[in-house]
Write an enzyme that holds these catalytic residues in place. Structure first.
Site, PDB file in Angstrom:
ATOM      1  N   HIS A  87      -3.234  -8.641   0.964  1.00  0.00           N
ATOM      2  CA  HIS A  87      -3.124  -8.884   2.406  1.00  0.00           C
ATOM      3  C   HIS A  87      -3.261  -7.590   3.204  1.00  0.00           C
ATOM      4  O   HIS A  87      -3.114  -6.488   2.664  1.00  0.00           O
ATOM      5  CB  HIS A  87      -1.809  -9.582   2.771  1.00  0.00           C
ATOM      6  CG  HIS A  87      -0.542  -8.824   2.494  1.00  0.00           C
ATOM      7  ND1 HIS A  87       0.198  -8.989   1.354  1.00  0.00           N
ATOM      8  CD2 HIS A  87       0.109  -7.875   3.231  1.00  0.00           C
ATOM      9  CE1 HIS A  87       1.260  -8.203   1.411  1.00  0.00           C
ATOM     10  NE2 HIS A  87       1.230  -7.521   2.531  1.00  0.00           N
ATOM     11  N   HIS A 116      -0.512  -1.956   7.310  1.00  0.00           N
ATOM     12  CA  HIS A 116      -0.615  -1.543   5.905  1.00  0.00           C
ATOM     13  C   HIS A 116      -1.638  -2.428   5.184  1.00  0.00           C
ATOM     14  O   HIS A 116      -2.055  -3.452   5.701  1.00  0.00           O
ATOM     15  CB  HIS A 116       0.753  -1.611   5.203  1.00  0.00           C
ATOM     16  CG  HIS A 116       1.348  -2.971   5.092  1.00  0.00           C
ATOM     17  ND1 HIS A 116       2.108  -3.557   6.093  1.00  0.00           N
ATOM     18  CD2 HIS A 116       1.285  -3.884   4.096  1.00  0.00           C
ATOM     19  CE1 HIS A 116       2.500  -4.751   5.696  1.00  0.00           C
ATOM     20  NE2 HIS A 116       2.014  -4.995   4.506  1.00  0.00           N
ATOM     21  N   GLU A 129       0.811  -0.764   0.300  1.00  0.00           N
ATOM     22  CA  GLU A 129       1.779  -1.591  -0.433  1.00  0.00           C
ATOM     23  C   GLU A 129       1.150  -2.015  -1.748  1.00  0.00           C
ATOM     24  O   GLU A 129      -0.050  -2.366  -1.775  1.00  0.00           O
ATOM     25  CB  GLU A 129       2.146  -2.823   0.396  1.00  0.00           C
ATOM     26  CG  GLU A 129       3.112  -3.781  -0.292  1.00  0.00           C
ATOM     27  CD  GLU A 129       3.409  -5.010   0.545  1.00  0.00           C
ATOM     28  OE1 GLU A 129       3.000  -5.079   1.719  1.00  0.00           O
ATOM     29  OE2 GLU A 129       4.064  -5.923   0.003  1.00  0.00           O
TER      30      GLU A 129
HETATM   31  C1  LIG Z   1       8.481  -8.449   3.604  1.00  0.00           C
HETATM   32  C2  LIG Z   1       7.789  -7.366   2.910  1.00  0.00           C
HETATM   33  C3  LIG Z   1       6.343  -7.407   3.314  1.00  0.00           C
HETATM   34  C4  LIG Z   1       5.486  -7.671   2.090  1.00  0.00           C
HETATM   35  O1  LIG Z   1       4.255  -7.670   2.218  1.00  0.00           O
HETATM   36  O2  LIG Z   1       6.092  -7.967   1.015  1.00  0.00           O
HETATM   37  C5  LIG Z   1       5.913  -6.150   4.019  1.00  0.00           C
HETATM   38  O3  LIG Z   1       4.803  -5.677   3.941  1.00  0.00           O
HETATM   39  S1  LIG Z   1       7.131  -5.414   4.980  1.00  0.00           S
HETATM   40  C6  LIG Z   1       6.271  -4.113   5.867  1.00  0.00           C
HETATM   41  C7  LIG Z   1       7.285  -3.278   6.566  1.00  0.00           C
HETATM   42  N1  LIG Z   1       7.937  -2.365   5.629  1.00  0.00           N
HETATM   43  C8  LIG Z   1       7.485  -1.105   5.485  1.00  0.00           C
HETATM   44  O4  LIG Z   1       6.549  -0.687   6.125  1.00  0.00           O
HETATM   45  C9  LIG Z   1       8.237  -0.263   4.480  1.00  0.00           C
HETATM   46  C10 LIG Z   1       7.539   1.089   4.276  1.00  0.00           C
HETATM   47  N2  LIG Z   1       7.426   1.798   5.536  1.00  0.00           N
HETATM   48  C11 LIG Z   1       8.238   2.871   5.847  1.00  0.00           C
HETATM   49  O5  LIG Z   1       9.098   3.283   5.063  1.00  0.00           O
HETATM   50  C12 LIG Z   1       8.018   3.504   7.198  1.00  0.00           C
HETATM   51  O6  LIG Z   1       7.328   2.598   8.040  1.00  0.00           O
HETATM   52  C13 LIG Z   1       7.189   4.841   7.138  1.00  0.00           C
HETATM   53  C14 LIG Z   1       7.974   5.870   6.325  1.00  0.00           C
HETATM   54  C15 LIG Z   1       5.827   4.604   6.542  1.00  0.00           C
HETATM   55  C16 LIG Z   1       7.009   5.355   8.548  1.00  0.00           C
HETATM   56  O7  LIG Z   1       8.281   5.371   9.153  1.00  0.00           O
HETATM   57  P1  LIG Z   1       8.414   5.867  10.691  1.00  0.00           P
HETATM   58  O8  LIG Z   1       7.383   5.177  11.531  1.00  0.00           O
HETATM   59  O9  LIG Z   1       9.828   5.741  11.100  1.00  0.00           O
HETATM   60  O10 LIG Z   1       8.123   7.395  10.473  1.00  0.00           O
HETATM   61  P2  LIG Z   1       7.321   8.367  11.369  1.00  0.00           P
HETATM   62  O11 LIG Z   1       7.133   7.847  12.736  1.00  0.00           O
HETATM   63  O12 LIG Z   1       8.007   9.673  11.195  1.00  0.00           O
HETATM   64  O13 LIG Z   1       5.909   8.415  10.649  1.00  0.00           O
HETATM   65  C17 LIG Z   1       5.616   9.486   9.756  1.00  0.00           C
HETATM   66  C18 LIG Z   1       4.123   9.707   9.858  1.00  0.00           C
HETATM   67  O14 LIG Z   1       3.468   8.551   9.270  1.00  0.00           O
HETATM   68  C19 LIG Z   1       2.657   7.940  10.265  1.00  0.00           C
HETATM   69  N3  LIG Z   1       2.783   6.507  10.072  1.00  0.00           N
HETATM   70  C20 LIG Z   1       3.882   5.741  10.262  1.00  0.00           C
HETATM   71  N4  LIG Z   1       3.616   4.441   9.975  1.00  0.00           N
HETATM   72  C21 LIG Z   1       2.303   4.403   9.619  1.00  0.00           C
HETATM   73  C22 LIG Z   1       1.413   3.359   9.217  1.00  0.00           C
HETATM   74  N5  LIG Z   1       1.846   2.080   9.145  1.00  0.00           N
HETATM   75  N6  LIG Z   1       0.132   3.667   8.914  1.00  0.00           N
HETATM   76  C23 LIG Z   1      -0.293   4.963   8.992  1.00  0.00           C
HETATM   77  N7  LIG Z   1       0.485   6.022   9.352  1.00  0.00           N
HETATM   78  C24 LIG Z   1       1.768   5.724   9.673  1.00  0.00           C
HETATM   79  C25 LIG Z   1       3.198   8.369  11.614  1.00  0.00           C
HETATM   80  O15 LIG Z   1       2.175   8.304  12.579  1.00  0.00           O
HETATM   81  C26 LIG Z   1       3.621   9.783  11.298  1.00  0.00           C
HETATM   82  O16 LIG Z   1       2.484  10.602  11.296  1.00  0.00           O
HETATM   83  P3  LIG Z   1       2.511  11.998  12.112  1.00  0.00           P
HETATM   84  O17 LIG Z   1       1.126  12.545  11.956  1.00  0.00           O
HETATM   85  O18 LIG Z   1       3.617  12.803  11.434  1.00  0.00           O
HETATM   86  O19 LIG Z   1       2.884  11.616  13.527  1.00  0.00           O
HETATM   87 CO   LIG Z   2       2.973  -6.478   3.222  1.00  0.00          CO
END
Ligand SMILES: CC[C@H](C(=O)O)C(=O)SCCNC(=O)CCNC(=O)[C@H](O)C(C)(C)COP(=O)(O)OP(=O)(O)OC[C@H]1O[C@@H](n2cnc3c(N)ncnc32)[C@H](O)[C@@H]1OP(=O)(O)O
Ligand SMILES: [Co+2]
Length: 147
Positions: A8, A87, A136
């Site tokens: 997905h 993602h 993921e």
């Molecule tokens: C029910 C589960 C379901 C499934 O399919 O089974 C799901 O998919 S649930 C989906 C939601 N869960 C998650 O996303 C868990 C993993 N994600 C995380 O731990 C955080 O979202 C994380 C660590 C990726 C980002 O956290 P946060 O936004 O709080 O951190 P920052 O703002 O400091 O970001 C750091 C840096 O990463 C870039 N960033 C953040 N999110 C994304 C993204 N989705 N894609 C690409 N890049 C991303 C952000 O822009 C920052 O970059 P920088 O250059 O430092 O500004």
């Molecule tokens: Co997902």
């Protein structure tokens, strides 16, 4: 490791209701699954099917809306108020072997390996280590398992 099926594309949204209407009314989606909450992952989820080849199941769109104060997608929505592509999720036959693979490459695996939206084990790898794409990895559902 061998690249598995793209299960997905995760699309974050501030409103599951509005995004469901978009995929139904603008994109003509014919199969929109019942939304459900996943407090363990901090999201409300709704899967939208996209047609595959010759009647096979295509890749799904996974609509996700923040659920709870600690949702991991609050930061993303704050930066992208209209939501957006969040993602990509690939299937693997063995989740533990896959996790060892990415960790062995020094890539940041985020948190524990846990049950995901399809009821199989998942983990995430940080976008900074994955060419900017939050990735993921999920264990392929066993034959006949409910999606
Ligand atoms: C029910 C589960 C379901 C499934 O399919 O089974 C799901 O998919 S649930 C989906 C939601 N869960 C998650 O996303 C868990 C993993 N994600 C995380 O731990 C955080 O979202 C994380 C660590 C990726 C980002 O956290 P946060 O936004 O709080 O951190 P920052 O703002 O400091 O970001 C750091 C840096 O990463 C870039 N960033 C953040 N999110 C994304 C993204 N989705 N894609 C690409 N890049 C991303 C952000 O822009 C920052 O970059 P920088 O250059 O430092 O500004
Ligand atoms: Co997902």
């Amino acid at each position: 490791m061998k690249l598995g099926r793209l299960n997905h594309i995760g699309v974050a949204t501030p409103s599951l209701e509005a995004s469901i209407a978009y995929y139904r009314d603008v994109m003509g989606a014919t199969k929109i699954h019942e939304p459900f909450d996943m407090p363990s992952n901090g999201v409300k989820v709704c899967f939208v099917d996209t047609p595959g080849e010759n009647g096979t199941a295509g890749t799904q769109i996974e609509l996700i809306e923040p659920l709870g104060a600690d949702s991991p997608i609050h930061g993303f929505i704050a930066k992208n108020p209209a939501g957006g592509q969040h993602h990509m999720c690939y299937e693997v036959p063995d989740i533990h072997e896959a996790r060892t693979w990415f960790e062995g490459l020094g890539k940041k695996v985020l948190g524990d390996t846990r049950i995901g939206a399809h009821g199989t084990l998942i983990f995430f790898v940080h976008p900074k280590d994955m060419n900017g794409v939050l990735t993921e990895i999920m264990e392929t559902p066993k034959e006949g398992a409910a999606h």
